[in-house]
Design a protein around this motif. Structure first.
Motif, PDB file in Angstrom:
ATOM      1  N   VAL A 119     -63.819  14.066  -9.884  1.00 21.57           N
ATOM      2  CA  VAL A 119     -62.845  13.292  -9.858  1.00 21.57           C
ATOM      3  C   VAL A 119     -63.020  13.507 -11.487  1.00 21.57           C
ATOM      4  CG1 VAL A 119     -61.620  11.138  -9.909  1.00 21.57           C
ATOM      5  CG2 VAL A 119     -61.938  12.925  -7.944  1.00 21.57           C
ATOM      6  N   TYR A 120     -64.316  12.684 -11.759  1.00 17.56           N
ATOM      7  CA  TYR A 120     -63.986  12.872 -13.266  1.00 17.56           C
ATOM      8  C   TYR A 120     -64.146  13.288 -14.315  1.00 17.56           C
ATOM      9  CZ  TYR A 120     -64.543   7.291 -12.613  1.00 17.56           C
ATOM     10  OH  TYR A 120     -64.571   6.098 -11.870  1.00 17.56           O
ATOM     11  N   GLN A 121     -64.566  14.830 -13.751  1.00 19.59           N
ATOM     12  CA  GLN A 121     -64.446  16.215 -14.095  1.00 19.59           C
ATOM     13  C   GLN A 121     -63.563  16.573 -15.254  1.00 19.59           C
ATOM     14  OE1 GLN A 121     -67.128  18.725 -12.180  1.00 19.59           O
ATOM     15  NE2 GLN A 121     -68.677  17.747 -12.834  1.00 19.59           N
ATOM     16  N   TYR A 122     -61.868  16.261 -13.415  1.00 16.34           N
ATOM     17  CA  TYR A 122     -60.839  16.446 -13.397  1.00 16.34           C
ATOM     18  C   TYR A 122     -59.896  15.656 -15.329  1.00 16.34           C
ATOM     19  CZ  TYR A 122     -59.647  20.341 -10.441  1.00 16.34           C
ATOM     20  OH  TYR A 122     -60.053  21.125  -9.975  1.00 16.34           O
ATOM     21  N   TYR A 123     -60.484  14.228 -14.932  1.00 14.17           N
ATOM     22  CA  TYR A 123     -60.323  13.929 -15.608  1.00 14.17           C
ATOM     23  C   TYR A 123     -60.954  13.718 -17.460  1.00 14.17           C
ATOM     24  CZ  TYR A 123     -58.919  10.149 -12.213  1.00 14.17           C
ATOM     25  OH  TYR A 123     -58.679   9.612 -10.765  1.00 14.17           O
ATOM     26  N   GLU A 124     -62.043  14.586 -17.474  1.00  9.89           N
ATOM     27  CA  GLU A 124     -62.803  14.459 -19.117  1.00  9.89           C
ATOM     28  C   GLU A 124     -61.886  15.903 -19.180  1.00  9.89           C
ATOM     29  OE1 GLU A 124     -66.875  14.387 -18.869  1.00  9.89           O
ATOM     30  OE2 GLU A 124     -67.034  12.391 -17.591  1.00  9.89           O
ATOM     31  N   ASN A 125     -61.890  17.236 -18.098  1.00  8.45           N
ATOM     32  CA  ASN A 125     -61.611  18.719 -19.142  1.00  8.45           C
ATOM     33  C   ASN A 125     -60.110  18.363 -19.095  1.00  8.45           C
ATOM     34  OD1 ASN A 125     -60.621  18.727 -16.148  1.00  8.45           O
ATOM     35  ND2 ASN A 125     -63.053  19.715 -15.928  1.00  8.45           N
ATOM     36  N   ARG A 126     -59.068  17.443 -17.675  1.00  6.19           N
ATOM     37  CA  ARG A 126     -57.626  17.590 -17.976  1.00  6.19           C
ATOM     38  C   ARG A 126     -57.428  19.016 -17.601  1.00  6.19           C
ATOM     39  NH1 ARG A 126     -55.705  14.168 -22.649  1.00  6.19           N
ATOM     40  NH2 ARG A 126     -56.841  12.091 -22.467  1.00  6.19           N
ATOM     41  N   GLU A 127     -57.999  19.242 -16.635  1.00  9.69           N
ATOM     42  CA  GLU A 127     -57.977  20.804 -16.137  1.00  9.69           C
ATOM     43  C   GLU A 127     -57.254  20.717 -15.022  1.00  9.69           C
ATOM     44  OE1 GLU A 127     -61.144  23.269 -16.390  1.00  9.69           O
ATOM     45  OE2 GLU A 127     -61.458  23.215 -18.372  1.00  9.69           O
ATOM     46  N   TYR A 128     -56.144  20.348 -14.456  1.00  9.00           N
ATOM     47  CA  TYR A 128     -55.599  20.237 -13.494  1.00  9.00           C
ATOM     48  C   TYR A 128     -54.280  20.092 -13.159  1.00  9.00           C
ATOM     49  CZ  TYR A 128     -54.649  18.072  -8.827  1.00  9.00           C
ATOM     50  OH  TYR A 128     -53.940  18.298  -7.540  1.00  9.00           O
ATOM     51  N   SER A 129     -54.006  21.042 -12.385  1.00  9.76           N
ATOM     52  CA  SER A 129     -52.954  21.789 -12.064  1.00  9.76           C
ATOM     53  C   SER A 129     -52.089  20.991 -11.464  1.00  9.76           C
ATOM     54  CB  SER A 129     -53.010  23.187 -12.797  1.00  9.76           C
ATOM     55  OG  SER A 129     -51.361  23.373 -13.009  1.00  9.76           O
ATOM     56  N   SER A 130     -51.288  20.468 -10.158  1.00 10.79           N
ATOM     57  CA  SER A 130     -50.834  20.765  -9.418  1.00 10.79           C
ATOM     58  C   SER A 130     -50.453  21.831  -9.443  1.00 10.79           C
ATOM     59  CB  SER A 130     -50.200  19.300  -8.661  1.00 10.79           C
ATOM     60  OG  SER A 130     -48.900  19.419  -9.680  1.00 10.79           O
ATOM     61  N   ILE A 131     -49.369  21.912 -10.000  1.00 10.99           N
ATOM     62  CA  ILE A 131     -48.284  23.247  -9.950  1.00 10.99           C
ATOM     63  C   ILE A 131     -48.602  24.105  -9.707  1.00 10.99           C
ATOM     64  CG2 ILE A 131     -48.071  23.643 -12.379  1.00 10.99           C
ATOM     65  CD1 ILE A 131     -44.981  23.843 -11.655  1.00 10.99           C
ATOM     66  N   ARG A 132     -50.053  24.727 -10.068  1.00 12.61           N
ATOM     67  CA  ARG A 132     -50.538  26.111  -9.931  1.00 12.61           C
ATOM     68  C   ARG A 132     -50.919  25.820  -8.357  1.00 12.61           C
ATOM     69  NH1 ARG A 132     -55.930  25.831 -12.643  1.00 12.61           N
ATOM     70  NH2 ARG A 132     -54.225  25.938 -14.885  1.00 12.61           N
ATOM     71  N   LEU A 133     -51.282  24.820  -8.134  1.00 13.60           N
ATOM     72  CA  LEU A 133     -51.969  24.893  -6.602  1.00 13.60           C
ATOM     73  C   LEU A 133     -50.714  25.141  -6.234  1.00 13.60           C
ATOM     74  CD1 LEU A 133     -54.311  21.707  -6.379  1.00 13.60           C
ATOM     75  CD2 LEU A 133     -54.965  24.426  -5.643  1.00 13.60           C
ATOM     76  N   TYR A 134     -49.826  24.420  -6.328  1.00 14.86           N
ATOM     77  CA  TYR A 134     -48.105  24.722  -5.375  1.00 14.86           C
ATOM     78  C   TYR A 134     -48.075  26.249  -5.217  1.00 14.86           C
ATOM     79  CZ  TYR A 134     -43.454  24.670  -4.396  1.00 14.86           C
ATOM     80  OH  TYR A 134     -41.700  24.321  -4.040  1.00 14.86           O
TER      81      TYR A 134
ATOM     82  N   TYR B  32     -45.367  15.251 -12.372  1.00 14.08           N
ATOM     83  CA  TYR B  32     -46.386  14.559 -12.612  1.00 14.08           C
ATOM     84  C   TYR B  32     -47.224  14.543 -12.111  1.00 14.08           C
ATOM     85  CZ  TYR B  32     -41.758  12.198 -13.416  1.00 14.08           C
ATOM     86  OH  TYR B  32     -40.730  12.007 -14.295  1.00 14.08           O
ATOM     87  N   ASN B  33     -47.616  16.040 -12.020  1.00 16.34           N
ATOM     88  CA  ASN B  33     -49.019  16.263 -11.757  1.00 16.34           C
ATOM     89  C   ASN B  33     -50.398  15.646 -10.704  1.00 16.34           C
ATOM     90  OD1 ASN B  33     -50.940  17.987 -12.490  1.00 16.34           O
ATOM     91  ND2 ASN B  33     -51.925  17.626 -14.071  1.00 16.34           N
ATOM     92  N   ASP B  34     -49.522  15.086  -9.482  1.00 16.04           N
ATOM     93  CA  ASP B  34     -50.471  14.915  -8.839  1.00 16.04           C
ATOM     94  C   ASP B  34     -51.870  13.654  -8.889  1.00 16.04           C
ATOM     95  OD1 ASP B  34     -51.480  14.892  -6.276  1.00 16.04           O
ATOM     96  OD2 ASP B  34     -52.468  16.907  -6.360  1.00 16.04           O
ATOM     97  N   GLU B  35     -50.574  12.456  -9.887  1.00 17.61           N
ATOM     98  CA  GLU B  35     -52.244  11.848  -9.480  1.00 17.61           C
ATOM     99  C   GLU B  35     -53.531  11.151  -9.199  1.00 17.61           C
ATOM    100  OE1 GLU B  35     -52.526   6.501 -11.517  1.00 17.61           O
ATOM    101  OE2 GLU B  35     -50.914   7.622 -10.266  1.00 17.61           O
ATOM    102  N   TYR B  36     -53.426  11.625  -7.830  1.00 16.02           N
ATOM    103  CA  TYR B  36     -54.539  11.281  -7.167  1.00 16.02           C
ATOM    104  C   TYR B  36     -55.128  12.544  -6.308  1.00 16.02           C
ATOM    105  CZ  TYR B  36     -53.548   6.592  -8.161  1.00 16.02           C
ATOM    106  OH  TYR B  36     -53.576   5.351  -8.720  1.00 16.02           O
ATOM    107  N   PHE B  37     -54.525  13.845  -6.725  1.00 19.61           N
ATOM    108  CA  PHE B  37     -55.402  15.047  -6.609  1.00 19.61           C
ATOM    109  C   PHE B  37     -55.006  15.369  -4.915  1.00 19.61           C
ATOM    110  CE2 PHE B  37     -58.151  14.105  -9.793  1.00 19.61           C
ATOM    111  CZ  PHE B  37     -57.871  14.512 -10.532  1.00 19.61           C
ATOM    112  N   LEU B  38     -53.854  15.387  -4.342  1.00 22.83           N
ATOM    113  CA  LEU B  38     -53.755  15.153  -2.755  1.00 22.83           C
ATOM    114  C   LEU B  38     -54.099  17.144  -2.800  1.00 22.83           C
ATOM    115  CD1 LEU B  38     -51.980  12.186  -2.952  1.00 22.83           C
ATOM    116  CD2 LEU B  38     -51.002  13.027  -1.554  1.00 22.83           C
ATOM    117  N   LEU B  39     -52.623  17.844  -3.697  1.00 22.07           N
ATOM    118  CA  LEU B  39     -52.797  19.390  -3.592  1.00 22.07           C
ATOM    119  C   LEU B  39     -54.539  19.534  -3.600  1.00 22.07           C
ATOM    120  CD1 LEU B  39     -49.312  19.977  -5.220  1.00 22.07           C
ATOM    121  CD2 LEU B  39     -49.923  19.222  -2.625  1.00 22.07           C
ATOM    122  N   ARG B  40     -54.989  19.312  -4.546  1.00 24.15           N
ATOM    123  CA  ARG B  40     -56.767  19.556  -4.435  1.00 24.15           C
ATOM    124  C   ARG B  40     -57.221  19.202  -3.203  1.00 24.15           C
ATOM    125  NH1 ARG B  40     -60.948  21.294  -4.153  1.00 24.15           N
ATOM    126  NH2 ARG B  40     -62.440  21.571  -5.592  1.00 24.15           N
TER     127      ARG B  40
END
Length: 805
Positions: free
Chosen positions: A684-699, A734-742
């Motif tokens: 989780v903290y790695q995602y915060y640091e690298n800012r690479e999380y993309s919920s729309i890509r998962l979708y 708004y990019n899924d603040e709590y990483f549900l899709l991940r």
């Protein structure tokens, strides 16, 4: 407290005649309940008086647990159990054609809390008394509970929770212990002699704080501690100020409700006054008691420990300073040294936004003397730390900055101990959330994993399970929860496993009947009872649970013969009145329930039950019946959790992220007896640091996620035109603040493993047994003993008496 059945029946009849001028045969349940409550209170009052006298005469050090929430639940059966009278009274009443359970239904929950924070405080009160430890609670006597929750067209509606409408049989009003609390006005310092300043107050308002005491009865040991709750009244000196109805109502509102809506100025003002009100009243009463010991104020920490439960009571620090300097004439250095030695603080949150802060202007206007003292604490802290630490570190940790007073900073700087409530939580406090303070005060940080009062959550709420345990391993576990471990000897015993399964079935039948009576929904007790009960908050991810339910629904629509165990998903949760997004989730769960529960294609294989007005009493019905415990918060967000411990104790099997105390539950039961999924806190903290999380890509890349999310906006789920779009946008736009899709695929896989395990009753029953057997380590008795030894330095009444003797 020993009474025979005949003595009990005789006294009950006599009290009914005296108080109501009726015989037992003509009495209604409310009259019987009040009479029984008064009888019990009279019986433990002698022990209550003796306990208090022993503490005073022996000058025994006591802890005062300051908490803005207490959530005791109903106390009739708890008091009967702890007094050793439960079975005797049940039998005696039955001989009089009276059902004890019917009388217990009369009692209203003491609605003095919202969730885990208040329930933990009440577990601690029970355990302090049961361990013979000298401990007192200090809080607010709210006229109304948080709110009574109802669902109208799927929406949460908040109604007043008038829990005090019929009074509270357990409390004692103590007018002689009332104190005055000053707020508002203007305060300036005047030199009274060289080097000595005294505050001068102008145009302040005085509030009268009246304590209501409730006895906290220890389990089988004759110890009765005190929970003191404060109610606000108009002092006689201020009657003229409150001539108008509006003025009186404004004052009475100060202790009307827990957590007034702080989205507006009036609500924030009320909440700040509430916090100062119960802190000031409590510390004044402590100092008044301490004076009876005839000891110097500088030795206060040898006799008194004050515990700040979360940031709401952080004003304990400046209020103690005020009393020691302004009223007891200590110098700043003497007062500060004494205050820090007395105070300890528990942090209950990982999330920085949940750490309480107050605007400077609001605090100056509302509690000006407090602000003066905090300003001085801050200035002296900065001056002393700049000699040792680099400038930026000191600036980040100061109390007053960015136009706000940071209450967690005040609590840490003004106390000698800061603890987290699970190992992971405490580690994250040191490494991330409060890392700067850990650099400065490494010796102050420690961990105390939360615990639960297992008497209530097994002996009281789950008698079928308790009876099986008695038969299998004896009764020592009732006093010493660690002895639950003896159950591990029976994981291959088919007779014991069968009896445990029968106890679970009985509890499921009781809950199914309650669900039918209160919602009209019929559920099969052969189905998996999958339970998520906690505050409704985005980080707790009730929405992830809903996404999985929708997937199961779509699977069944595609193929009615889809291989899965029947499921009943049970929710219990309140959303804060001003938390719009949480209310949106409630609406979506309820509308999905209407869709699924009424779809004939599903043939009853999938049901959703959202039970309204979740509270302690409802939890006592749900938890014993649960097969699966949902602990699915995003890793790194839940401080500890305690529903995970209650459900584990009752044989539910946990599906969880490695968050909060779930990590320790996994360590206790082993990887094969818990279903872990999802990101770790490091990921989780790695995602915060690298800012690479993309919920729309998962979708876009995951057709299952895409299909599930589209149900919120394509009309599949009826009556959520606006709410469905809000949910969809929160996850995609708004990019899924709590990483549900991940975590979705991992969660689905864990749920499939649960499905497989439940299909094999022998495997399931063994896992369930292992969970119950290893729940003893999460007893709040053990937790408060660690607090007593490591933080508060208090001793059990029994051992202290023996030592003195």
């Amino acid at each position: 407290m020993v009474m025979t059945k005949e003595e009990f029946k005789k006294e009950l009849r006599q009290r009914l005649r005296e108080n109501y001028a009726i015989e037992v045969e003509g009495a209604k349940p409310p009259e019987l309940f009040n009479t029984l409550g008064a009888l019990l209170k009279a019986k433990f009052s002698e022990d209550w008086r003796a306990t208090w006298k022993d503490y005073l005469v022996g000058k025994q050090k006591q802890v005062y647990y300051f908490s803005i929430e207490f959530l005791p639940g109903k106390m009739l059966k708890s008091n009967l159990l702890n007094m050793g009278m439960l079975e005797m009274v049940r039998e005696a009443l039955a001989e009089m054609d009276i059902d004890l359970e019917e009388l217990a239904e009369v009692e209203r929950d003491m609605a003095l809390g919202n969730g885990g924070l208040g329930r933990l405080a009440s577990c601690f009160m029970d355990s302090l008394a049961s361990c013979g430890l000298p401990g007192n609670g200090n809080g607010i006597r709210y006229d109304y509970g948080l709110f009574k929750q109802r669902f109208v067209d799927g929406y949460q509606v908040e109604l007043p929770d008038e829990w005090l409408r019929s009074g509270n049989i357990w409390e004692i009003r103590r007018d002689s212990k009332a104190v005055d609390v000053r707020i508002g006005g203007h305060v300036y310092l005047k030199e009274v002699r060289k080097g000595r300043l005294k505050p001068v107050y102008e145009n302040t308002r005085t509030l009268r704080a009246v304590p209501y005491d409730t006895g906290m009865v220890g389990y089988g040991n004759g110890v009765v501690n005190t929970l003191r709750l404060w109610s606000v009244e108009i002092p006689s000196s201020e009657e003229d100020r409150y001539q108008s109805i509006e003025g009186r109502r404004e004052l009475e509102d100060l202790t009307a409700v827990l957590y007034p809506d702080d989205s507006n100025e009036k609500g924030r003002l009320t909440r700040l006054i509430q916090e100062y009100f119960f802190v000031s009243a409590g510390i004044q009463s402590i100092i008044r008691y301490y004076k009876r010991l005839n000891q110097p104020m500088t030795r206060l920490s040898e006799y008194v420990a004050i515990h700040i439960n979360d940031t709401h009571p952080a004003l304990c620090v400046p209020e103690m300073m005020r009393i020691l300097m302004d009223e007891q004439n200590l110098s700043w250095k003497q007062a500060w040294d004494t205050t820090v030695k007395v105070m300890s603080y528990t942090n209950h949150t990982i999330m920085a936004e949940a750490l309480e802060k107050w605007p400077i202007d609001l605090m100056k206007r509302t509690i000006p003397r407090m602000y003066q003292i905090i300003e001085e604490i801050d200035a002296r802290y900065v001056a002393s730390m700049r000699e040792i630490h680099e400038h930026d570190l000191v600036e980040r940790t100061r109390i007053i900055k960015d136009g706000q007073v940071h209450m967690a900073h005040l609590a840490i700087i003004g106390s000698y101990s800061t603890n987290g409530v699970a190992k992971l939580h405490s580690d994250l406090l040191k490494s991330v959330v409060l890392h700067d303070f850990y650099v400065i005060f490494p010796d102050r940080f420690n961990n105390k994993t939360n615990g639960i009062a297992q008497r209530r959550w097994s002996q009281l709420s789950n008698e079928p399970l308790s009876n099986v345990l008695n038969e299998a391993i004896g009764t020592s576990w009732r006093k010493n929860a660690a002895d639950l471990k003896l159950l591990m000897n029976y994981q291959g015993d088919q007779q014991v496993l069968k009896k445990l399964a029968e106890a679970k079935k009985k509890n499921k039948q009781a809950l199914a009947a309650y669900i039918k009576e209160n919602t009209g929904i019929e559920v099969s007790t052969e189905a998996i009872f999958d339970v998520q009960i906690k505050r409704l908050h985005a980080y707790k991810r009730q929405l992830l649970n809903l996404l999985h339910i929708i997937k199961l629904y779509l699977d069944l629509k595609d193929n009615p013969e889809h291989p899965m165990q029947s499921r009943v998903f049970i929710f219990g949760a309140k959303a804060a009145p001003s938390y719009a997004y949480a209310k949106t989730i409630i609406k979506c769960i309820n509308e999905t329930a209407n869709l699924i529960n009424n779809d004939p294609d599903i043939n009853g294989r999938l049901k959703i039950v959202f039970l309204p007005n979740y509270n302690v009493t409802l939890a006592e019905k749900i938890i014993p019946a649960a097969d699966v415990s949902e602990q699915i918060s995003l890793a790194s967000k839940e401080a500890s959790g305690t529903s995970n411990m209650k459900l584990m104790l009752n044989g539910a099997i946990t599906i969880a992220t490695l968050d909060g105390a779930n990590v320790e539950i996994r360590n206790a039961v082993g990887d094969d007896n818990i279903f872990i999924f999802g990101l770790t806190e490091k990921e989780v903290y790695q995602y915060y640091e690298n800012r690479e999380y993309s919920s729309i890509r998962l979708y876009e890349e995951n057709s299952v996620i895409q299909r599930v999310l589209n149900t919120f906006i394509d009309g599949t789920i009826p009556n959520i035109l606006y709410e469905g779009r809000e949910i969809f946008d929160s996850l995609i736009k708004y990019n899924d603040e709590y990483f549900l899709l991940r975590d979705f695929d991992s969660y689905v896989q864990a749920q499939e493993k649960i499905n497989e395990a439940y299909a094999n009753p022998k495997i399931w029953q063994k896992i369930s047994l292992i969970n119950t057997a290893n729940a003893g380590r999460f007893s709040s008795d053990e937790t408060v003993r660690r607090y007593a030894e490591d933080i508060w330095n208090i001793e059990s009444k029994l051992s202290y008496s023996n030592k003195k003797g």
